[in-house]
Design a protein around this motif. Structure first.
Motif, PDB file in Angstrom:
ATOM      1  N   LYS A  59     -24.550 -32.539  39.709  1.00 35.91           N
ATOM      2  CA  LYS A  59     -23.541 -31.247  39.938  1.00 35.91           C
ATOM      3  C   LYS A  59     -22.967 -30.902  38.633  1.00 35.91           C
ATOM      4  O   LYS A  59     -23.083 -31.624  37.722  1.00 35.91           O
ATOM      5  N   LYS A 107     -19.919 -28.178  36.118  1.00 35.21           N
ATOM      6  CA  LYS A 107     -18.707 -27.102  36.472  1.00 35.21           C
ATOM      7  C   LYS A 107     -18.634 -26.339  34.785  1.00 35.21           C
ATOM      8  O   LYS A 107     -19.174 -27.019  33.830  1.00 35.21           O
ATOM      9  N   LYS A 115     -15.148 -18.788  36.834  1.00 31.11           N
ATOM     10  CA  LYS A 115     -15.248 -20.243  36.495  1.00 31.11           C
ATOM     11  C   LYS A 115     -15.768 -20.857  37.693  1.00 31.11           C
ATOM     12  O   LYS A 115     -16.097 -20.379  38.672  1.00 31.11           O
ATOM     13  N   TRP A 116     -17.150 -22.004  37.352  1.00 29.57           N
ATOM     14  CA  TRP A 116     -18.068 -22.235  38.282  1.00 29.57           C
ATOM     15  C   TRP A 116     -18.045 -23.665  38.565  1.00 29.57           C
ATOM     16  O   TRP A 116     -17.257 -24.314  37.892  1.00 29.57           O
ATOM     17  N   ALA A 117     -18.520 -24.138  39.787  1.00 28.77           N
ATOM     18  CA  ALA A 117     -18.631 -25.353  39.986  1.00 28.77           C
ATOM     19  C   ALA A 117     -20.098 -25.412  41.335  1.00 28.77           C
ATOM     20  O   ALA A 117     -19.824 -24.706  42.079  1.00 28.77           O
ATOM     21  N   TRP A 118     -20.797 -26.090  40.739  1.00 28.12           N
ATOM     22  CA  TRP A 118     -22.312 -26.121  41.504  1.00 28.12           C
ATOM     23  C   TRP A 118     -22.578 -27.541  41.846  1.00 28.12           C
ATOM     24  O   TRP A 118     -22.047 -28.516  41.225  1.00 28.12           O
TER      25      TRP A 118
END
Length: 214
Positions: free
Chosen positions: A92, A94, A124-127
């Motif tokens: 994962k 970010k 702003k990303w979080a995957w």
């Protein structure tokens, strides 16, 4: 006759500065030329969200644990694609992506999912594992922009940052940048091609000469 000649020169001057759709070079950090990928479909369709790979981009240019950026052109429109990680990656991550004065140069026309957080001048990303994140930023004027990009607060991007450049046949060259202190700072700007400048100078010189003779 002299008036007609002057008008013709003025017309040539106008054409020389307006009909060159690709009359600029895109430069990364003022020294690396970036060619755009030529598309036969729209930007959002090319992003491929939900196509074969769920909740991730599917352009074919994603890279595990890296943030990939490139320009694509469609119907005389230009967009910057930003792809964070890959759906093939097991980790994962970010990141925060921002462009100084983003709204002065274009708009984010696609973001990967509704959970992406809008911030000032960016996202702003979080995957999750087996997912990636990204966006499509379309330029208002393909021949005139100056983007100061900052990528901060990163996790899961141990392979750093990649800028892709394409030639006329869509053959790709990758420019790789290692990650230092989870920070990436880049400038991408358009620079007029010397040939365009020369044509403009010649037209101005011819116009001035015709006025002196009149």
């Amino acid at each position: 006759m002299k008036l007609f000649t002057s008008l013709a020169l003025v017309l040539a001057l106008i054409l020389s500065t307006t009909t060159h759709v690709n009359a600029t070079t895109i430069k990364l950090n003022n020294n690396i030329a970036l060619g755009a990928l030529n598309l036969d479909q729209g930007f959002t369709d090319f992003y491929g969200y939900g196509s074969n790979i769920r909740y991730s981009s599917n352009t074919g240019y994603e890279a595990n644990n890296a943030l990939v950026m490139f320009f694509a052109e469609y119907n005389n429109n230009l967009a910057l694609f930003v792809l964070a990680d890959s759906a093939n990656s097991t980790g994962k991550g970010k990141a925060k992506f921002s462009v100084n004065n983003l709204n002065d140069f274009g708009n984010i026309i696609f973001k990967d999912d509704t959970s992406d957080t809008n911030i000032t001048n960016g996202i702003k990303w979080a995957w999750a594992s087996k997912r990636n994140d990204g966006l499509v930023f379309q330029l208002n004027d393909p021949n005139n922009f100056n983007l100061d990009i900052a990528i901060t607060n990163t996790q899961g991007l141990g392979q750093g940052f990649k800028f892709l450049s394409f030639d006329a046949s869509n053959q790709v060259t990758s420019h790789n940048f290692t990650q230092a202190n989870s920070l990436g700072e880049f400038n991408i700007a358009t620079i007029p091609e010397p040939t365009t400048i020369a044509v403009l100078a010649l037209a101005l010189f011819a116009l001035a000469a015709s006025r002196r003779k009149a």
